[in-house]
Enzyme design. Structure first.
Site, short mmCIF file in Angstrom:
data_model
loop_
_atom_site.label_atom_id
_atom_site.label_comp_id
_atom_site.label_asym_id
_atom_site.label_seq_id
_atom_site.Cartn_x
_atom_site.Cartn_y
_atom_site.Cartn_z
N THR A 251 0.75 -1.00 -0.03
CA THR A 251 0.02 0.03 -0.13
C THR A 251 0.89 1.18 -0.06
O THR A 251 1.80 1.32 0.89
CB THR A 251 -0.98 0.15 1.46
OG1 THR A 251 -0.24 -0.28 2.47
CG2 THR A 251 -1.97 -0.99 1.14
N GLU A 303 -4.18 4.40 2.54
CA GLU A 303 -3.20 3.68 1.92
C GLU A 303 -3.77 2.93 0.82
O GLU A 303 -4.51 1.86 0.76
CB GLU A 303 -3.20 2.24 3.01
CG GLU A 303 -2.72 2.92 4.14
CD GLU A 303 -1.81 1.63 5.19
OE1 GLU A 303 -1.52 0.75 4.49
OE2 GLU A 303 -1.90 1.94 6.53
N HIS A 308 -1.96 -2.99 -9.94
CA HIS A 308 -0.91 -3.18 -11.01
C HIS A 308 0.38 -3.86 -10.57
O HIS A 308 0.52 -3.47 -9.42
CB HIS A 308 -0.72 -1.99 -11.71
CG HIS A 308 0.13 -1.97 -12.98
ND1 HIS A 308 -0.31 -2.32 -14.12
CD2 HIS A 308 1.48 -1.53 -12.83
CE1 HIS A 308 0.83 -2.07 -15.04
NE2 HIS A 308 1.87 -1.65 -14.18
P1 ADP Z 1 5.13 0.62 3.49
O1 ADP Z 1 4.87 0.12 5.01
O2 ADP Z 1 6.19 1.38 3.26
O3 ADP Z 1 3.89 1.45 2.94
P2 ADP Z 1 4.21 -1.42 1.74
O4 ADP Z 1 4.79 -2.86 2.19
O5 ADP Z 1 2.97 -1.13 2.08
O6 ADP Z 1 5.36 -0.55 2.60
O7 ADP Z 1 4.73 -1.22 0.41
C1 ADP Z 1 4.27 -0.05 -0.46
C2 ADP Z 1 5.29 0.28 -1.33
O8 ADP Z 1 5.62 -0.46 -2.33
C3 ADP Z 1 4.70 1.63 -2.21
O9 ADP Z 1 5.32 2.78 -1.20
C4 ADP Z 1 5.23 1.56 -3.42
O10 ADP Z 1 6.83 1.99 -3.64
C5 ADP Z 1 5.54 0.11 -3.49
N1 ADP Z 1 4.66 -0.70 -4.21
C6 ADP Z 1 4.92 -1.55 -5.34
N2 ADP Z 1 3.73 -2.14 -5.94
C7 ADP Z 1 2.74 -1.30 -5.44
C8 ADP Z 1 1.36 -1.30 -5.44
N3 ADP Z 1 0.79 -2.34 -6.62
N4 ADP Z 1 0.69 -0.71 -5.09
C9 ADP Z 1 1.02 0.18 -3.94
N5 ADP Z 1 2.46 0.15 -3.63
C10 ADP Z 1 3.22 -0.52 -4.41
N1 RBF Z 2 -7.10 -2.85 7.66
C1 RBF Z 2 -7.88 -3.44 8.61
O1 RBF Z 2 -7.49 -3.49 9.96
N2 RBF Z 2 -9.18 -3.52 8.56
C2 RBF Z 2 -9.61 -3.59 7.40
O2 RBF Z 2 -10.70 -3.56 7.26
C3 RBF Z 2 -8.73 -3.18 6.11
N3 RBF Z 2 -9.10 -3.13 5.16
C4 RBF Z 2 -8.27 -2.87 3.96
C5 RBF Z 2 -8.69 -2.74 2.73
C6 RBF Z 2 -7.85 -2.30 1.78
C7 RBF Z 2 -8.33 -2.43 0.25
C8 RBF Z 2 -6.66 -2.11 1.84
C9 RBF Z 2 -5.55 -1.77 0.70
C10 RBF Z 2 -6.11 -2.25 3.30
C11 RBF Z 2 -6.93 -2.59 4.15
N4 RBF Z 2 -6.64 -2.68 5.69
C12 RBF Z 2 -7.46 -3.01 6.50
C13 RBF Z 2 -5.41 -1.97 5.99
C14 RBF Z 2 -4.17 -2.88 6.34
O3 RBF Z 2 -4.25 -3.35 7.52
C15 RBF Z 2 -2.97 -2.03 6.07
O4 RBF Z 2 -2.70 -1.77 4.70
C16 RBF Z 2 -1.64 -2.81 6.38
O5 RBF Z 2 -1.74 -2.81 7.71
C17 RBF Z 2 -0.47 -1.99 5.97
O6 RBF Z 2 -0.31 -0.83 6.73
MG MG Z 3 2.13 0.77 3.03
#
Ligand code: ADP
Ligand code: RBF
Ligand code: MG
Length: 379
Positions: A251, A303, A308
């Site tokens: 995310t 987030e 993609h």
């Molecule tokens: P963080 O905890 O730092 O957000 P994540 O594990 O959530 O790390 O990964 C997010 C990072 O991965 C984004 O900041 C981006 O640089 C990269 N990334 C690669 N593919 C995707 C994608 N499909 N959607 C979102 N972020 C992506």
């Molecule tokens: N986290 C929750 O605790 N409850 C949720 O219902 C929840 N729904 C999510 C739905 C989507 C589409 C995405 C992308 C994330 C969601 N998450 C949810 C957040 C998830 O916990 C978070 O992205 C990770 O903890 C990474 O920071």
């Molecule tokens: Mg993230």
């Protein structure tokens, strides 16, 4: 590079209107307004709320004087007030199905009518309107709600109250009614104050009439609810480091410190929309806004998961989001696996829905690809 965050495009929330009025008034008194203490004033009768405000901020005036100065300033601003997301949809739906609805507020009747006058047609939606000046005891006393039930000729146990303040929730329960709370006090610290409600929702978008024996909404399209689009953007920053690692779902987190105010006004939940990534293109996305109940975060985050496969990370890139549909409220889950499966399901919903109008219309929104304006207006 210092990048300015782009705010959500809406008219002003009531909180902002209050900030505006109090900033002006407080400056006259040589004081600084800082929005603190809403929990003490929310849902109170105006004079009581003003007394608390005057005391909390040690204003050099009486509560009566504060009201005399602030009331006309608010009156000028109600036309700019934003309706709560889902409010218009709900009252129109109930009215269309001939479900009698009423409005009961601790505000004086004249103030209620003044505010309603800016919402075309709304006054006629309500069969009964009761102001705090029309009863002996305001909320949390049940009188205001029992008066409504009497005037409607309906037993209290057949009434459903929708409330935003703990004071109002108490009044509804004391009147023997069912109460759905949509808290205006959204921080975790206030959770307990809403416990006596029959149900607590993050927003009116989550209100399911059929839960209460009322006709259900018919406006969902492809398992999502089309919403007035909102726009947000900023550079992609490091998140909690668990999206990819713990969930296998990356995310792209947006910085929140710079737009806490805007963010505090976004309804928590799971949304779908379009994401523009500088130099890479426009992609479908599904995202969570909120506190991630499963992880019980202390910070509200935005987030987006871009639907993609990217060959590499894109931290620091400018990300633009147009948010066009609502899927569900954030939830807690019995296991990590259950959370992952639900997020994947959200991904499938977004993938399908974004091919269909009205969601698909925004794929070409210029906001997704417009270069950033720097402070001096230069592109
Ligand atoms: P963080 O905890 O730092 O957000 P994540 O594990 O959530 O790390 O990964 C997010 C990072 O991965 C984004 O900041 C981006 O640089 C990269 N990334 C690669 N593919 C995707 C994608 N499909 N959607 C979102 N972020 C992506
Ligand atoms: N986290 C929750 O605790 N409850 C949720 O219902 C929840 N729904 C999510 C739905 C989507 C589409 C995405 C992308 C994330 C969601 N998450 C949810 C957040 C998830 O916990 C978070 O992205 C990770 O903890 C990474 O920071
Ligand atoms: Mg993230």
């Amino acid at each position: 590079m210092q990048v300015d965050l782009l705010p959500v495009n809406h008219v002003l929330t009531v909180e902002r209107l209050i900030d505006d009025v109090n900033s002006i008034l407080f400056a006259k008194f040589g004081k600084q307004w800082d929005s603190r203490g809403l929990a003490n004033r929310l849902g109170k009768q105006p004079l009581d709320a003003a007394r608390i405000l005057v005391k909390d901020f040690e204003l050099p005036c009486s509560a009566e004087e504060y009201l005399e100065l602030s009331t006309p300033m608010f009156r000028e601003r109600w036309s700019m007030a934003r309706r709560l997301p889902g409010a218009s949809r709900l009252v129109k739906h109930l009215h269309a199905h001939m479900i009698p609805i009423s409005l009961a507020s601790n505000s004086p009747k004249a103030n209620i009518l003044g505010k309603l006058s800016h919402q075309p047609g709304w006054k006629d939606f309500f069969k009964v309107i009761i102001g705090g000046d029309e009863v002996k005891q305001g909320k949390p006393d049940p009188e205001i709600y029992t008066t409504v039930a009497n005037q409607l000729g309906v037993e209290p146990d057949r009434c459903l109250v929708i409330e935003d303040s703990p004071t109002g929730v108490m009044a509804g329960k004391a009147a023997g009614m069912k109460v759905v709370a949509v808290p205006s006090l959204r921080k975790k610290d206030f959770r307990d104050q809403y416990k006596i409600a029959d149900l607590v929702l993050s927003s009116l978008l989550d209100f399911k009439p059929e839960t209460w024996g009322l006709p259900c909404f018919q406006d969902w399209v492809c398992n999502a609810l089309p919403i007035e689009p909102w726009y947000v953007g900023g550079p992609v920053i490091k998140g909690f480091g668990r999206g990819s690692k713990v969930l296998g779902i990356p995310t792209a987190n947006l910085p929140t410190a710079a737009f806490t105010k805007v963010l505090s006004e976004c309804v928590c939940g799971i949304y779908l929309g379009w994401a523009g990534l500088s130099n890479r293109g426009v992609f479908k996305m599904v995202m969570s806004v909120g506190w991630n109940p499963y992880f019980d975060n202390d910070e509200k985050t935005v987030e987006p998961w871009l639907l993609h496969e990217f060959p590499e990370d894109f931290y620091g890139d400018e990300l633009r989001l147009v948010v066009v549909g609502y899927i569900r409220q954030e939830a807690n889950f019995p296991s990590l696996q259950a959370l992952i499966e639900r997020i994947r399901e959200d991904g499938r919903i977004a993938e399908c829905a974004l091919d269909v109008a009205p969601y698909s219309d925004y794929q070409r929104d210029s906001f997704l690809t417009t270069p950033l304006l720097k402070k001096d207006g230069e592109v």
